[in-house]
Design a protein around this motif. Structure first.
Motif, PDB file in Angstrom:
ATOM      1  N   LEU A 184      -3.697 -31.725   3.812  1.00  0.00           N
ATOM      2  CA  LEU A 184      -2.641 -32.671   4.188  1.00  0.00           C
ATOM      3  C   LEU A 184      -1.692 -32.044   5.198  1.00  0.00           C
ATOM      4  O   LEU A 184      -1.308 -32.678   6.188  1.00  0.00           O
ATOM      5  CB  LEU A 184      -1.835 -33.082   2.953  1.00  0.00           C
ATOM      6  CG  LEU A 184      -2.254 -34.288   2.152  1.00  0.00           C
ATOM      7  CD1 LEU A 184      -1.188 -34.583   1.093  1.00  0.00           C
ATOM      8  CD2 LEU A 184      -2.481 -35.508   3.016  1.00  0.00           C
ATOM      9  N   SER A 185      -1.304 -30.793   4.960  1.00  0.00           N
ATOM     10  CA  SER A 185      -0.372 -30.141   5.879  1.00  0.00           C
ATOM     11  C   SER A 185      -1.042 -29.897   7.236  1.00  0.00           C
ATOM     12  O   SER A 185      -0.393 -30.022   8.276  1.00  0.00           O
ATOM     13  CB  SER A 185       0.180 -28.839   5.286  1.00  0.00           C
ATOM     14  OG  SER A 185      -0.819 -27.853   5.175  1.00  0.00           O
ATOM     15  N   ASN A 186      -2.336 -29.599   7.230  1.00  0.00           N
ATOM     16  CA  ASN A 186      -3.064 -29.432   8.500  1.00  0.00           C
ATOM     17  C   ASN A 186      -3.123 -30.756   9.259  1.00  0.00           C
ATOM     18  O   ASN A 186      -2.972 -30.781  10.487  1.00  0.00           O
ATOM     19  CB  ASN A 186      -4.485 -28.913   8.250  1.00  0.00           C
ATOM     20  CG  ASN A 186      -4.504 -27.478   7.742  1.00  0.00           C
ATOM     21  OD1 ASN A 186      -3.523 -26.756   7.853  1.00  0.00           O
ATOM     22  ND2 ASN A 186      -5.633 -27.067   7.183  1.00  0.00           N
ATOM     23  N   ALA A 198      -1.387 -34.048  13.782  1.00  0.00           N
ATOM     24  CA  ALA A 198      -0.726 -35.248  14.296  1.00  0.00           C
ATOM     25  C   ALA A 198       0.453 -34.853  15.183  1.00  0.00           C
ATOM     26  O   ALA A 198       0.661 -35.440  16.251  1.00  0.00           O
ATOM     27  CB  ALA A 198      -0.259 -36.135  13.141  1.00  0.00           C
ATOM     28  N   ALA A 199       1.214 -33.838  14.752  1.00  0.00           N
ATOM     29  CA  ALA A 199       2.344 -33.355  15.556  1.00  0.00           C
ATOM     30  C   ALA A 199       1.841 -32.799  16.889  1.00  0.00           C
ATOM     31  O   ALA A 199       2.389 -33.113  17.948  1.00  0.00           O
ATOM     32  CB  ALA A 199       3.123 -32.288  14.788  1.00  0.00           C
ATOM     33  N   ASP A 200       0.785 -31.995  16.829  1.00  0.00           N
ATOM     34  CA  ASP A 200       0.209 -31.416  18.054  1.00  0.00           C
ATOM     35  C   ASP A 200      -0.220 -32.515  19.020  1.00  0.00           C
ATOM     36  O   ASP A 200       0.038 -32.430  20.227  1.00  0.00           O
ATOM     37  CB  ASP A 200      -0.997 -30.529  17.725  1.00  0.00           C
ATOM     38  CG  ASP A 200      -0.614 -29.244  16.982  1.00  0.00           C
ATOM     39  OD1 ASP A 200       0.593 -28.917  16.931  1.00  0.00           O
ATOM     40  OD2 ASP A 200      -1.527 -28.583  16.460  1.00  0.00           O
ATOM     41  N   ALA A 201      -0.845 -33.554  18.488  1.00  0.00           N
ATOM     42  CA  ALA A 201      -1.344 -34.661  19.321  1.00  0.00           C
ATOM     43  C   ALA A 201      -0.194 -35.402  19.995  1.00  0.00           C
ATOM     44  O   ALA A 201      -0.361 -35.949  21.093  1.00  0.00           O
ATOM     45  CB  ALA A 201      -2.175 -35.629  18.475  1.00  0.00           C
ATOM     46  N   GLN A 202       0.980 -35.404  19.355  1.00  0.00           N
ATOM     47  CA  GLN A 202       2.156 -36.093  19.907  1.00  0.00           C
ATOM     48  C   GLN A 202       3.039 -35.155  20.723  1.00  0.00           C
ATOM     49  O   GLN A 202       4.088 -35.562  21.221  1.00  0.00           O
ATOM     50  CB  GLN A 202       3.001 -36.686  18.764  1.00  0.00           C
ATOM     51  CG  GLN A 202       2.310 -37.759  17.963  1.00  0.00           C
ATOM     52  CD  GLN A 202       2.263 -39.100  18.685  1.00  0.00           C
ATOM     53  OE1 GLN A 202       3.018 -39.347  19.602  1.00  0.00           O
ATOM     54  NE2 GLN A 202       1.326 -39.936  18.280  1.00  0.00           N
ATOM     55  N   GLY A 203       2.640 -33.879  20.805  1.00  0.00           N
ATOM     56  CA  GLY A 203       3.454 -32.906  21.524  1.00  0.00           C
ATOM     57  C   GLY A 203       4.722 -32.520  20.781  1.00  0.00           C
ATOM     58  O   GLY A 203       5.701 -32.095  21.376  1.00  0.00           O
ATOM     59  N   VAL A 204       4.707 -32.670  19.456  1.00  0.00           N
ATOM     60  CA  VAL A 204       5.859 -32.312  18.625  1.00  0.00           C
ATOM     61  C   VAL A 204       5.692 -30.877  18.137  1.00  0.00           C
ATOM     62  O   VAL A 204       4.630 -30.516  17.639  1.00  0.00           O
ATOM     63  CB  VAL A 204       5.974 -33.265  17.407  1.00  0.00           C
ATOM     64  CG1 VAL A 204       7.090 -32.832  16.471  1.00  0.00           C
ATOM     65  CG2 VAL A 204       6.186 -34.704  17.871  1.00  0.00           C
ATOM     66  N   ALA A 205       6.735 -30.084  18.292  1.00  0.00           N
ATOM     67  CA  ALA A 205       6.675 -28.684  17.857  1.00  0.00           C
ATOM     68  C   ALA A 205       6.781 -28.618  16.333  1.00  0.00           C
ATOM     69  O   ALA A 205       7.836 -28.909  15.769  1.00  0.00           O
ATOM     70  CB  ALA A 205       7.799 -27.883  18.500  1.00  0.00           C
ATOM     71  N   LEU A 206       5.693 -28.309  15.683  1.00  0.00           N
ATOM     72  CA  LEU A 206       5.665 -28.159  14.228  1.00  0.00           C
ATOM     73  C   LEU A 206       4.719 -27.008  13.917  1.00  0.00           C
ATOM     74  O   LEU A 206       3.532 -27.076  14.250  1.00  0.00           O
ATOM     75  CB  LEU A 206       5.167 -29.462  13.566  1.00  0.00           C
ATOM     76  CG  LEU A 206       5.183 -29.491  12.040  1.00  0.00           C
ATOM     77  CD1 LEU A 206       6.606 -29.555  11.500  1.00  0.00           C
ATOM     78  CD2 LEU A 206       4.378 -30.680  11.513  1.00  0.00           C
ATOM     79  N   ALA A 221       6.679 -28.900   4.443  1.00  0.00           N
ATOM     80  CA  ALA A 221       6.900 -30.343   4.320  1.00  0.00           C
ATOM     81  C   ALA A 221       6.063 -30.933   3.187  1.00  0.00           C
ATOM     82  O   ALA A 221       6.511 -31.832   2.471  1.00  0.00           O
ATOM     83  CB  ALA A 221       6.562 -31.038   5.637  1.00  0.00           C
ATOM     84  N   VAL A 222       4.855 -30.418   2.998  1.00  0.00           N
ATOM     85  CA  VAL A 222       3.961 -30.926   1.953  1.00  0.00           C
ATOM     86  C   VAL A 222       4.280 -30.300   0.594  1.00  0.00           C
ATOM     87  O   VAL A 222       4.286 -30.984  -0.421  1.00  0.00           O
ATOM     88  CB  VAL A 222       2.482 -30.685   2.336  1.00  0.00           C
ATOM     89  CG1 VAL A 222       1.553 -30.945   1.156  1.00  0.00           C
ATOM     90  CG2 VAL A 222       2.099 -31.580   3.520  1.00  0.00           C
ATOM     91  N   TYR A 223       4.558 -28.997   0.588  1.00  0.00           N
ATOM     92  CA  TYR A 223       4.791 -28.296  -0.679  1.00  0.00           C
ATOM     93  C   TYR A 223       6.222 -28.437  -1.190  1.00  0.00           C
ATOM     94  O   TYR A 223       6.486 -28.213  -2.366  1.00  0.00           O
ATOM     95  CB  TYR A 223       4.455 -26.808  -0.539  1.00  0.00           C
ATOM     96  CG  TYR A 223       2.977 -26.520  -0.535  1.00  0.00           C
ATOM     97  CD1 TYR A 223       2.286 -26.283  -1.715  1.00  0.00           C
ATOM     98  CD2 TYR A 223       2.247 -26.495   0.657  1.00  0.00           C
ATOM     99  CE1 TYR A 223       0.926 -26.019  -1.734  1.00  0.00           C
ATOM    100  CE2 TYR A 223       0.882 -26.233   0.661  1.00  0.00           C
ATOM    101  CZ  TYR A 223       0.233 -26.003  -0.530  1.00  0.00           C
ATOM    102  OH  TYR A 223      -1.113 -25.752  -0.533  1.00  0.00           O
ATOM    103  N   GLY A 224       7.178 -28.759  -0.280  1.00  0.00           N
ATOM    104  CA  GLY A 224       8.574 -28.852  -0.685  1.00  0.00           C
ATOM    105  C   GLY A 224       9.252 -27.501  -0.801  1.00  0.00           C
ATOM    106  O   GLY A 224      10.378 -27.400  -1.288  1.00  0.00           O
ATOM    107  N   MET A 225       8.571 -26.469  -0.360  1.00  0.00           N
ATOM    108  CA  MET A 225       9.079 -25.094  -0.393  1.00  0.00           C
ATOM    109  C   MET A 225       8.128 -24.256   0.461  1.00  0.00           C
ATOM    110  O   MET A 225       7.026 -24.718   0.773  1.00  0.00           O
ATOM    111  CB  MET A 225       9.106 -24.558  -1.838  1.00  0.00           C
ATOM    112  CG  MET A 225       7.736 -24.428  -2.481  1.00  0.00           C
ATOM    113  SD  MET A 225       7.802 -23.985  -4.245  1.00  0.00           S
ATOM    114  CE  MET A 225       8.351 -25.525  -4.969  1.00  0.00           C
ATOM    115  N   PRO A 226       8.522 -23.043   0.818  1.00  0.00           N
ATOM    116  CA  PRO A 226       7.557 -22.205   1.555  1.00  0.00           C
ATOM    117  C   PRO A 226       6.258 -22.035   0.749  1.00  0.00           C
ATOM    118  O   PRO A 226       6.296 -21.932  -0.483  1.00  0.00           O
ATOM    119  CB  PRO A 226       8.296 -20.875   1.715  1.00  0.00           C
ATOM    120  CG  PRO A 226       9.756 -21.244   1.643  1.00  0.00           C
ATOM    121  CD  PRO A 226       9.812 -22.390   0.663  1.00  0.00           C
TER     122      PRO A 226
END
Length: 103
Positions: free
Chosen positions: A45-47, A52-60, A68-73
Motif C-alpha cells: 500500500l505504501s509503495n 502515485a506521488a511519483d506519477a504526479q510529480g509529488v515529492a514523497l 502515512a500507512v503505518y501511522g508511525m515510522p
C-alpha cells in the motif's frame, strides 16, 4: 455508478483512509499473513502511494509513504508489532512470492 470523477475520487480516497485506519487498528495482523493470503500488505500500500506521488510529480519519500500507512515510522512499527515469522509462514511466502518481497 453515475457519479462524476471528482466525487468518485473523494469516495475512493475516503475508502483508502478507512482501510489504512483499519490496518492501523489491527496491529495483530502481520504483513506476512496478509501477503500469504491476499498477495499484498501494508508495504505494498505504501509503495502504491509513493508510485502515485511519483506519477504526479509529488515529492514523497519511501519513509514518508510508509509512515502515512503505518501511522508511525516503519522501524517503530516493526519493533512494536512485527512478530517473528515462523518457518511455515516463510515457506508459504516463498510459494506465493517466489522472487521475494522486500520485507
Amino acid at each position: 455508478m453515475a457519479i462524476d470523477d471528482k466525487t468518485r475520487t473523494e469516495l475512493e480516497a475516503a475508502a483508502f483512509r478507512r482501510l489504512v485506519d483499519h490496518l492501523k487498528s489491527r496491529t495483530d495482523v502481520q504483513n506476512i499473513d496478509m501477503m500469504n493470503l491476499a498477495g499484498f500488505c501494508r508495504n505494498c500500500l505504501s509503495n502504491w502511494l509513493k508510485e502515485a506521488a511519483d506519477a504526479q510529480g509529488v515529492a514523497l519519500s519511501k519513509d514518508e509513504s510508509r509512515e502515512a500507512v503505518y501511522g508511525m515510522p516503519y522501524e517503530t512499527w516493526k519493533s512494536k508489532y512485527q512478530g517473528t515469522a515462523t518457518p511455515e509462514q516463510l515457506e508459504t511466502m516463498k510459494k506465493v512470492h517466489p522472487h521475494g518481497h522486500g520485507h
